[in-house]
Design an enzyme around this catalytic site. Structure first.
Site, short mmCIF file in Angstrom:
data_model
loop_
_atom_site.label_atom_id
_atom_site.label_comp_id
_atom_site.label_asym_id
_atom_site.label_seq_id
_atom_site.Cartn_x
_atom_site.Cartn_y
_atom_site.Cartn_z
N ASN A 67 -0.85 -35.99 -2.11
CA ASN A 67 -0.70 -35.51 -3.38
C ASN A 67 0.87 -35.77 -3.71
OD1 ASN A 67 -2.19 -33.17 -1.73
ND2 ASN A 67 -2.63 -32.98 -3.80
N ASP A 118 1.20 -26.96 7.74
CA ASP A 118 1.05 -26.90 6.26
C ASP A 118 2.60 -27.12 5.60
OD1 ASP A 118 0.07 -26.91 3.68
OD2 ASP A 118 0.19 -24.53 3.17
#
Lengths: 430, 316
Positions: A100, A311
């Site tokens: 992303n 994450d």
């Protein structure tokens, strides 16, 4: 490179269920030459230099399956150099970088760029993931075959979920021919639309729109149904609720083959920590109840969940100094992954071997990469840590370019002392 | 010998009015007592006093509002403060300025009190961390609207003498309502029994955990109630498929004389306004001067806001 002799360490290699006092020899090419109790002072030539690890723990370098880099497009949040500094200080030697970026990693030319930058600017192993669909729009699948040949280890839309069931079914059907790994972020966008935190008492009190656990469960159930018909290498990026754990446990008991990850944040924090609208705790999936957190921890301990990820999602100050609904989602974590995970060992929730497997050998196995173990002939990616050392998280001392740690001020037990990548000591705490 | 340090008692006094959740019973009493003195003042010929003379009050409204904004404006002026109202709906924010930047700009003008309304829950909390003056929440997202709850309490006390021991039903769109939340906290704090009545799709998750009983049958929810608080049903809720139609909503959740029979004979009706006649409330009931407190709420609203301005302005 000179041969290195690491001695007097507690060697833990989860892949081979090894936990013993001993040493490790790194050969002149940076590969592991020998490991275990036989590598002891008495058996080594007296002339060579030895590194005495003073009974600290030596494990394979950590493999973090979910890290956001920022290159290209968001270099002001994190670049390859700052990421690798951060990772090394946390004992992480391999990361899967999320696609992303801006532009997103969805074609072959972007992969070349990424690999070049990763090689030139970082000191850790970067395993890039590419998107599942063009521009993460959830419509047109990417070139799994060609991208995989270029070195892409996994396919994911990262922060997005493929919503259209027909597209997802075709992706899973098609991906199996190239044996591509699919990593799905599991969230039904319509159910979670406008949602900011877990739906429950806290969302009612704070007046924030909730994200129901069903948004996650329903996608897991859908994808596992597809998996029956279109078998492929399928991995659920992160789960957050007790109900999803039950679905996964049941499917695994039925013999379905797939893997599951969880963020260290969902194992260490719950929705109450959001307190007075702390935007650093705006995460996806959201932090849920203490009950959910406990069931996730239990699922790691019993092996229902395979992988713990950081994450790591660096965000600059301006993206977080906003009202809760306007603020960006995500928190940093690659540097604190191991120490925070060790909390679960110290409080006797998860067995040490299981815990370490979930950040070394398990992710390596899922990704199909030759990392995460201390086998002879492997590149010597190593992490040495003091399992008991107490310290306090201070965002200004962390090395990531962004300071959005969700655990500022937390007292942790266990700290990384040395990190080796391909036989070189790339980090040493002074 | 070990020296035992004497711990000083720390008096925690909130400098801001961010929500009913954040203030204590004694603070509520202080505000209500103070407000009572202003009720008479507001009815007299000379309504203006000068206890906030020289103070600057900024009304920062990110959401359109008529009654709350004018109520705060009047309250400030009656106390002698210099009041500046900013409607951000069509200004700096549209040019990309963040709430914090706006706050810093305003802070540089040395206000003594900022009254804020914002569409995002928690915006007043964020603002209060960044400015040196007192912050009063005039409604944030779905979270809280503390001055509305305080004026509702004052209105009830004015008529019934007390809140303690009363049974209060809050009816309508609880899910999206900050008025409902603030009232739940406050009425509970003051010792009332609170029922909420709404269709399931408009009841927030775990609402019982806030100390209320939830009903989807309005007649049951109104049984033996002393106060019926109606909430506004926003028309846009029809589109999100929360409800099938206005007609059906009125049938089951509109306040009609028939449903009101279930409440106590002397039950009173409240509504924070603006009202949708024929949607959530029968038009005759809304105008019934023996039962409806709606106009009184507006009147006492000014007194309550004067009290809040005085108390929180002084504190800083």
């Amino acid at each position: 490179m000179k041969e290195k002799y690491l001695i007097n360490a507690r060697i833990i290699d989860p892949k081979n269920d090894l936990d013993e006092m001993g040493g490790l020899i790194i050969d002149s090419k940076g590969l592991i030459k020998a490991v275990g109790k036989k590598v002891a002072n008495g058996n080594l030539p007296s002339a060579v230099d030895k590194i005495d690890l003073k009974k600290q723990v030596l494990i394979p370098g950590i493999v973090d399956m979910r890290v956001f880099v920022g290159e290209p497009g968001y270099e002001y949040k994190e670049n390859f150099r700052t990421l690798s500094d951060a990772a090394l200080s946390g004992g992480v030697t391999s990361v899967v970088s999320m696609p992303n970026t801006s532009p997103v990693i969805d074609n072959v030319s972007m992969v070349d760029f990424l690999k070049r930058r990763g090689r030139d600017k970082s000191r850790i192993n970067i395993f890039p993931a590419a998107t599942l669909t063009k521009n993460t729009e959830g419509k047109q699948m990417t070139e799994f075959g060609l991208l995989k040949r270029k070195g892409i280890v996994a396919f994911t839309d990262g922060v997005k979920t493929v919503q259209n069931p027909q597209v997802m079914a075709r992706i899973m059907n098609y991906a199996s021919q190239s044996e591509s790994l699919i990593m799905q972020h599991v969230e039904d966008n319509i159910l979670s639309e406008g949602g900011l935190i877990n739906e429950g008492e806290i969302s009612t009190r704070l007046g924030l729109k909730g994200i129901p656990f069903l948004a996650e469960k329903i996608i897991v159930e859908r994808d596992l149904s597809f998996l029956e018909e279109y078998f492929c290498r399928y991995h659920i990026s992160q789960i957050s609720s007790e109900k999803t754990v039950s679905v996964i446990k049941k499917a695994k008991n039925e013999g379905k083959i797939f893997t599951t990850g969880v963020s260290i944040n969902n194992l260490s924090l719950n929705e109450n920590d959001i307190g007075d609208f702390k935007t650093f705790l705006k995460l996806s999936p959201p932090l849920r109840t203490e009950n959910d957190r406990r069931s996730l921890v239990e699922a790691v301990n019993e092996g229902t969940i395979d992988v713990i990820v950081s994450d790591h999602k660096p965000e600059d100050v301006e993206s977080k100094r906003l009202t809760f609904s306007q603020a960006t989602t995500g928190a940093t974590g690659v540097e604190t992954l191991l120490p925070l995970a060790l909390e679960l060992f110290h409080n006797k929730s998860v067995k040490l071997m299981k815990l370490l497997a979930s950040i070394t050998s398990n992710p390596a196995k899922i990704l199909g990469i030759n990392k995460g173990s201390l086998e002879k002939g492997n590149e010597a990616d190593l992490c040495v840590f003091d399992i008991n050392k107490p310290w306090v998280v201070n965002k200004d001392k962390l090395k990531s370019k962004s300071k959005n740690t969700p655990i500022e001020g937390r007292k942790l037990q266990g700290q990384v002392l040395k990190t080796f990548v391909k036989g070189e000591m790339s980090f040493e705490r002074v | 010998m070990a020296v035992i340090k004497k711990l000083k008692a720390v008096k925690i006094e909130q400098n801001h009015l961010l929500g009913i959740q954040d203030i204590s019973f004694s603070q509520v009493s202080e505000i209500l007592d103070q407000a009572k003195t202003f009720i008479t003042l507001n009815k007299s010929d000379s309504k203006k006093i000068d206890i906030l003379k020289g103070k600057t009050q900024i009304n920062l409204f990110f959401e359109p509002s008529t009654r709350t904004q004018s109520s705060f404006e009047l309250a400030g002026k009656r106390l002698g403060a210099d009041v500046m109202s900013m409607n951000i709906v069509n200004s700096a924010i549209k040019k990309g300025e963040t709430l914090i930047d706006t706050a810093m700009t305003l802070n540089a003008m040395h206000p003594d009190i900022i009254v804020i309304r914002h569409q995002d829950s928690g915006a007043p909390n964020l603002l209060s961390q960044k400015v040196n003056c007192a912050v009063i929440n005039a409604g944030d997202g779905r979270r809280e609207h503390p001055t509305q709850a305080l004026l509702d309490a004052l209105t009830i006390i004015n008529r019934k003498g007390k809140v303690e021991g009363l049974k209060i039903a809050i009816c309508g769109d609880i899910l999206h309502s900050r008025v409902a939340r603030s009232n739940i906290y406050l009425m509970n704090m003051l010792g009332a029994e609170v029922n909420v009545v709404a269709p399931k799709t408009l009841l927030p998750h775990s609402i019982e955990r806030l100390g209320v009983k939830a009903f989807t049958d309005m007649k049951k929810g109104l049984e033996n109630c002393d106060i019926v608080m109606m909430l506004r049903l926003q028309n846009e809720r029809m589109h999100g498929s929360f409800l099938p139609s206005v007609r059906e909503y009125y049938e089951y959740f509109g306040l009609t004389p028939d449903k009101l029979k279930e409440a106590n004979k002397d039950a009173l009706i409240m509504h924070p306004g603006p009202m949708n006649r024929g949607v959530e409330i029968d038009t005759n009931l809304a105008d019934d001067i023996n039962r409806s407190l709606i106009r009184e709420q507006v009147e006492l609203g000014v007194a309550v806001r004067m009290a809040c301005l005085k108390i929180f302005c002084k504190r800083n």
